[in-house]
Design an enzyme around this catalytic site. Structure first.
Site, PDB file in Angstrom:
ATOM      1  N   SER A 112       0.877  -1.178   0.000  1.00 34.61           N
ATOM      2  CA  SER A 112       0.000   0.000   0.000  1.00 34.61           C
ATOM      3  C   SER A 112       0.911   1.224   0.000  1.00 34.61           C
ATOM      4  O   SER A 112       2.104   1.108   0.324  1.00 34.61           O
ATOM      5  CB  SER A 112      -0.846  -0.020   1.276  1.00 34.61           C
ATOM      6  OG  SER A 112      -1.433   1.228   1.534  1.00 34.61           O
ATOM      7  N   TYR A 157      -2.206  -1.366  10.384  1.00 37.40           N
ATOM      8  CA  TYR A 157      -2.122  -1.502   8.918  1.00 37.40           C
ATOM      9  C   TYR A 157      -0.789  -0.971   8.401  1.00 37.40           C
ATOM     10  O   TYR A 157      -0.128  -1.607   7.578  1.00 37.40           O
ATOM     11  CB  TYR A 157      -3.289  -0.725   8.310  1.00 37.40           C
ATOM     12  CG  TYR A 157      -3.516  -0.924   6.831  1.00 37.40           C
ATOM     13  CD1 TYR A 157      -4.207  -2.046   6.367  1.00 37.40           C
ATOM     14  CD2 TYR A 157      -3.095   0.017   5.904  1.00 37.40           C
ATOM     15  CE1 TYR A 157      -4.445  -2.221   5.007  1.00 37.40           C
ATOM     16  CE2 TYR A 157      -3.329  -0.150   4.544  1.00 37.40           C
ATOM     17  CZ  TYR A 157      -4.015  -1.270   4.104  1.00 37.40           C
ATOM     18  OH  TYR A 157      -4.249  -1.428   2.752  1.00 37.40           O
TER      19      TYR A 157
HETATM   20  P1  NAD Z   1     -11.694  -6.391  -0.214  1.00 40.96           P
HETATM   21  O1  NAD Z   1     -12.325  -6.314   1.127  1.00 40.96           O
HETATM   22  O2  NAD Z   1     -12.511  -6.031  -1.411  1.00 40.96           O
HETATM   23  O3  NAD Z   1     -11.135  -7.875  -0.463  1.00 40.96           O
HETATM   24  C1  NAD Z   1     -10.407  -8.562   0.507  1.00 40.96           C
HETATM   25  C2  NAD Z   1     -10.613 -10.052   0.324  1.00 40.96           C
HETATM   26  O4  NAD Z   1      -9.782 -10.729   1.291  1.00 40.96           O
HETATM   27  C3  NAD Z   1     -12.066 -10.508   0.583  1.00 40.96           C
HETATM   28  O5  NAD Z   1     -12.500 -11.348  -0.475  1.00 40.96           O
HETATM   29  C4  NAD Z   1     -11.979 -11.267   1.909  1.00 40.96           C
HETATM   30  O6  NAD Z   1     -12.930 -12.333   2.020  1.00 40.96           O
HETATM   31  C5  NAD Z   1     -10.544 -11.783   1.850  1.00 40.96           C
HETATM   32  N1  NAD Z   1     -10.012 -12.138   3.173  1.00 40.96           N
HETATM   33  C6  NAD Z   1     -10.102 -11.422   4.326  1.00 40.96           C
HETATM   34  N2  NAD Z   1      -9.527 -12.089   5.327  1.00 40.96           N
HETATM   35  C7  NAD Z   1      -9.025 -13.238   4.795  1.00 40.96           C
HETATM   36  C8  NAD Z   1      -8.318 -14.342   5.332  1.00 40.96           C
HETATM   37  N3  NAD Z   1      -7.997 -14.416   6.643  1.00 40.96           N
HETATM   38  N4  NAD Z   1      -7.955 -15.346   4.501  1.00 40.96           N
HETATM   39  C9  NAD Z   1      -8.282 -15.295   3.186  1.00 40.96           C
HETATM   40  N5  NAD Z   1      -8.974 -14.296   2.630  1.00 40.96           N
HETATM   41  C10 NAD Z   1      -9.340 -13.276   3.433  1.00 40.96           C
HETATM   42  O7  NAD Z   1     -10.373  -5.507  -0.114  1.00 40.96           O
HETATM   43  P2  NAD Z   1      -9.367  -4.903  -1.216  1.00 40.96           P
HETATM   44  O8  NAD Z   1      -9.483  -3.436  -1.158  1.00 40.96           O
HETATM   45  O9  NAD Z   1      -9.509  -5.610  -2.501  1.00 40.96           O
HETATM   46  O10 NAD Z   1      -7.990  -5.276  -0.514  1.00 40.96           O
HETATM   47  C11 NAD Z   1      -7.101  -6.270  -1.018  1.00 40.96           C
HETATM   48  C12 NAD Z   1      -5.694  -5.940  -0.576  1.00 40.96           C
HETATM   49  O11 NAD Z   1      -5.318  -4.685  -1.126  1.00 40.96           O
HETATM   50  C13 NAD Z   1      -5.516  -5.821   0.939  1.00 40.96           C
HETATM   51  O12 NAD Z   1      -4.277  -6.393   1.309  1.00 40.96           O
HETATM   52  C14 NAD Z   1      -5.473  -4.324   1.149  1.00 40.96           C
HETATM   53  O13 NAD Z   1      -4.767  -3.964   2.306  1.00 40.96           O
HETATM   54  C15 NAD Z   1      -4.777  -3.872  -0.107  1.00 40.96           C
HETATM   55  N6  NAD Z   1      -4.945  -2.466  -0.466  1.00 40.96           N
HETATM   56  C16 NAD Z   1      -6.177  -1.968  -0.721  1.00 40.96           C
HETATM   57  C17 NAD Z   1      -6.294  -0.626  -1.060  1.00 40.96           C
HETATM   58  C18 NAD Z   1      -7.637  -0.020  -1.331  1.00 40.96           C
HETATM   59  O14 NAD Z   1      -7.693   1.230  -1.406  1.00 40.96           O
HETATM   60  N7  NAD Z   1      -8.692  -0.771  -1.550  1.00 40.96           N
HETATM   61  C19 NAD Z   1      -5.167   0.179  -1.143  1.00 40.96           C
HETATM   62  C20 NAD Z   1      -3.911  -0.372  -0.877  1.00 40.96           C
HETATM   63  C21 NAD Z   1      -3.820  -1.710  -0.547  1.00 40.96           C
END
Ligand code: NAD
Length: 258
Positions: free
Chosen positions: A140, A153
């Site tokens: 991130s 985080y």
């Molecule tokens: P999201 O909530 O849409 O998807 C996350 C997925 O992870 C879900 O399908 C959930 O069921 C799964 N999950 C949660 N806990 C789990 C576990 N213990 N084992 C297996 N699966 C699990 O979120 P997203 O925004 O797509 O985030 C995905 C990644 O991207 C994360 O690591 C997040 O920190 C990172 N990220 C997101 C953003 C953003 O702005 N959305 C920015 C930077 C980084």
């Protein structure tokens, strides 16, 4: 860039960024294991991508060593091997540090850091055996920058940079490389949930959370998109040499530049 016949295991791929990466990898010719704690959503996402000979849904809690090992074994037995690991599963929990419940701190660190460690540990023997592999972590901007309320985080996302650099050094002799993608804010369920929470904790409106907290540092006031991140994930997975190993790439509309 193509991934013809390559096998990718993507955690947290039933939703958001992981799901977008799965779609992009599918278009590039990969076989894909959609691994997620939400078993039904993982199977649904795999079915939507196409037939079971190329796309499988795998039930996996990335904090559970036995479940991770079983999910990687299932991937290898059904799809043949694992060439690309995208450790992407993640959650967000926001509190001021002095109120951060210890149990929630440990939960967040476990999903992000234990998840990356366990999935990597389970995939490396297969990659080492074949003399090639790509490990990609979803970092991130918070791998390089800090924000209030996000102590767990920010700590976890910084930690992924260190783990990727170690894999780069240990994996080099086996043709295995590691990279970190560092997105800015992307409108996924994870971010939608944060908007009211941050408005409450910071005492500002939801619109101010979007305009000031989330997009205030960008050069164009735009969210990063799932497609932007998926394109970078494809670039790291399909890059033809190991020249980029150990690198992280920020994808954030100029919020953070380095
Ligand atoms: P999201 O909530 O849409 O998807 C996350 C997925 O992870 C879900 O399908 C959930 O069921 C799964 N999950 C949660 N806990 C789990 C576990 N213990 N084992 C297996 N699966 C699990 O979120 P997203 O925004 O797509 O985030 C995905 C990644 O991207 C994360 O690591 C997040 O920190 C990172 N990220 C997101 C953003 C953003 O702005 N959305 C920015 C930077 C980084």
């Amino acid at each position: 860039m193509k991934l013809d016949g390559k096998v990718a295991l993507i955690t947290g791929a039933a939703s958001g960024l992981g799901h977008g990466i799965a779609e992009r990898y599918a278009a590039a010719g990969a076989k894909i294991a959609i691994a997620d704690i939400d078993a039904d959503a993982a199977k649904r996402a795999a079915a939507e991508l196409g037939g079971e000979d190329r796309f499988i849904g795998v039930t996996m809690d990335v904090t559970d060593e036995a479940a991770v090992n079983a999910g990687v074994e299932e991937t290898v037995s059904r799809l043949g091997t694992v060439d690309v690991l995208v450790s992407n599963a993640g959650v967000q929990i926001v509190h001021p540090l002095e109120d951060f419940p210890f149990a929630e701190w440990k939960k967040l660190l476990s999903i992000h850091l234990d998840g990356a460690f366990l999935t990597t540990k389970a995939c490396l023997p297969h990659m080492y055996r074949q003399g090639s592999g790509s490990v990609i972590y979803m970092g991130s901007v918070h791998s390089k920058e800090a924000s209030p309320l996000k102590s767990a985080y920010v700590t976890a996302k910084h930690g992924l940079l260190g783990l990727a650099r170690v894999i780069s050094k240990e994996g080099a002799a086996h043709g295995v490389r590691a990279n970190v993608i560092c997105p800015g804010f992307v409108k996924t369920p994870l971010v939608e949930k944060q908007i009211p929470e941050q408005a409450r904790d910071l005492g500002i409106s939801e619109q101010e959370v979007i305009e000031r907290v989330m997009l205030g540092g960008t050069v164009d006031k735009e969210f990063t998109t799932i497609e932007d991140v998926a394109e970078v994930a494809l670039m790291f997975a399909a890059f033809p040499t190991n020249a980029l190993t150990g690198q992280s790439l920020v994808v954030s509309h100029g919020w953070y530049m380095n």
